[in-house]
Design an enzyme around this catalytic site. Structure first.
Site, PDB file in Angstrom:
ATOM      1  N   MET A  85       0.809  -1.222   0.000  1.00  0.00           N
ATOM      2  CA  MET A  85       0.000   0.000   0.000  1.00  0.00           C
ATOM      3  C   MET A  85       0.844   1.274   0.000  1.00  0.00           C
ATOM      4  O   MET A  85       0.348   2.366   0.234  1.00  0.00           O
ATOM      5  CB  MET A  85      -0.947   0.013   1.204  1.00  0.00           C
ATOM      6  CG  MET A  85      -1.889  -1.162   1.253  1.00  0.00           C
ATOM      7  SD  MET A  85      -2.808  -1.335  -0.282  1.00  0.00           S
ATOM      8  CE  MET A  85      -3.264  -3.047  -0.176  1.00  0.00           C
ATOM      9  N   CYS A  86       2.118   1.129  -0.257  1.00  0.00           N
ATOM     10  CA  CYS A  86       3.039   2.263  -0.262  1.00  0.00           C
ATOM     11  C   CYS A  86       3.023   2.931  -1.638  1.00  0.00           C
ATOM     12  O   CYS A  86       3.130   2.261  -2.662  1.00  0.00           O
ATOM     13  CB  CYS A  86       4.432   1.737   0.065  1.00  0.00           C
ATOM     14  SG  CYS A  86       5.557   2.977   0.633  1.00  0.00           S
ATOM     15  N   MET A 139       8.354   4.829   5.347  1.00  0.00           N
ATOM     16  CA  MET A 139       8.520   3.453   4.879  1.00  0.00           C
ATOM     17  C   MET A 139       9.780   3.302   4.032  1.00  0.00           C
ATOM     18  O   MET A 139      10.455   2.269   4.096  1.00  0.00           O
ATOM     19  CB  MET A 139       7.283   2.986   4.106  1.00  0.00           C
ATOM     20  CG  MET A 139       6.035   2.866   4.972  1.00  0.00           C
ATOM     21  SD  MET A 139       6.271   1.879   6.474  1.00  0.00           S
ATOM     22  CE  MET A 139       6.769   0.310   5.783  1.00  0.00           C
ATOM     23  N   ASP A 165      24.199 -10.750   4.302  1.00  0.00           N
ATOM     24  CA  ASP A 165      24.421 -11.566   3.110  1.00  0.00           C
ATOM     25  C   ASP A 165      25.892 -11.604   2.712  1.00  0.00           C
ATOM     26  O   ASP A 165      26.425 -12.668   2.378  1.00  0.00           O
ATOM     27  CB  ASP A 165      23.587 -11.031   1.940  1.00  0.00           C
ATOM     28  CG  ASP A 165      23.850 -11.796   0.662  1.00  0.00           C
ATOM     29  OD1 ASP A 165      23.674 -13.040   0.664  1.00  0.00           O
ATOM     30  OD2 ASP A 165      24.239 -11.169  -0.337  1.00  0.00           O
TER      31      ASP A 165
END
EC number: 4.6.1.17
Length: 161
Positions: free
Chosen positions: A75-76, A115, A130
């Protein structure tokens, strides 16, 4: 108390309509961290990780994540970002080294960039993991949180310590 804005009258998900919101300068600062061993700290510091310059790659990953936030957070809104800055600081306690990650994001628009900052901080920490997991899989990604935001209808916010 505020209500959730991402639900329609039927209680189903919707993307909020921001077309009537005023475009203003908006900023957000988010933080995360990753705890690594002395061995990993030394290898990062001396650029001895086989995959390359860990902090440079993590910094680029954070910037890319901020730019692509709307692709992974449903929803961004897609935003035209004016700037993204990823910075690092090391804190040592005994044999553990904590890499502090701070991401600053800025735009001029109708919705905030919280966000984008949070996603960038998370992706930065994940990229460090990673790149270093071949040395030690026991790294711990710490809390990810919004430190500060400015602009918009809801006003400014600064996290209490």
């Amino acid at each position: 108390m505020s209500s959730f804005t991402h639900f329609n009258d039927q209680g189903r998900a919707k993307m909020v309509d921001i077309s009537d919101k005023k475009a203003t300068v908006r900023t957000a600062i988010a933080c995360s961290s990753i705890v690594v061993t002395k061995e990993i700290y030394d290898k990062i510091s001396h650029n001895e990780i086989g995959k390359g310059d860990v902090l440079a790659v993590a910094q680029i990953a954070g910037i890319m994540a901020a730019k692509r936030t709307s692709d992974i957070i449903p929803m961004c809104h897609p935003l035209l970002l004016k700037g993204v800055d990823v910075s690092f600081d090391w804190k040592q306690s005994e044999e553990q080294y904590r890499l502090l990650i701070e991401v600053k994001v800025k735009t001029e628009g109708s919705t905030g960039v919280e966000m984008e900052a949070l996603t960038a901080a998370s992706a930065t920490a994940l990229t460090v993991y990673d790149m270093c997991k071949a040395v030690d899989k026991g790294m711990i990604i710490g809390e990810t949180y919004l430190l500060e935001k400015t602009g918009g209808k809801s006003g400014d916010y600064t996290r209490n310590s």
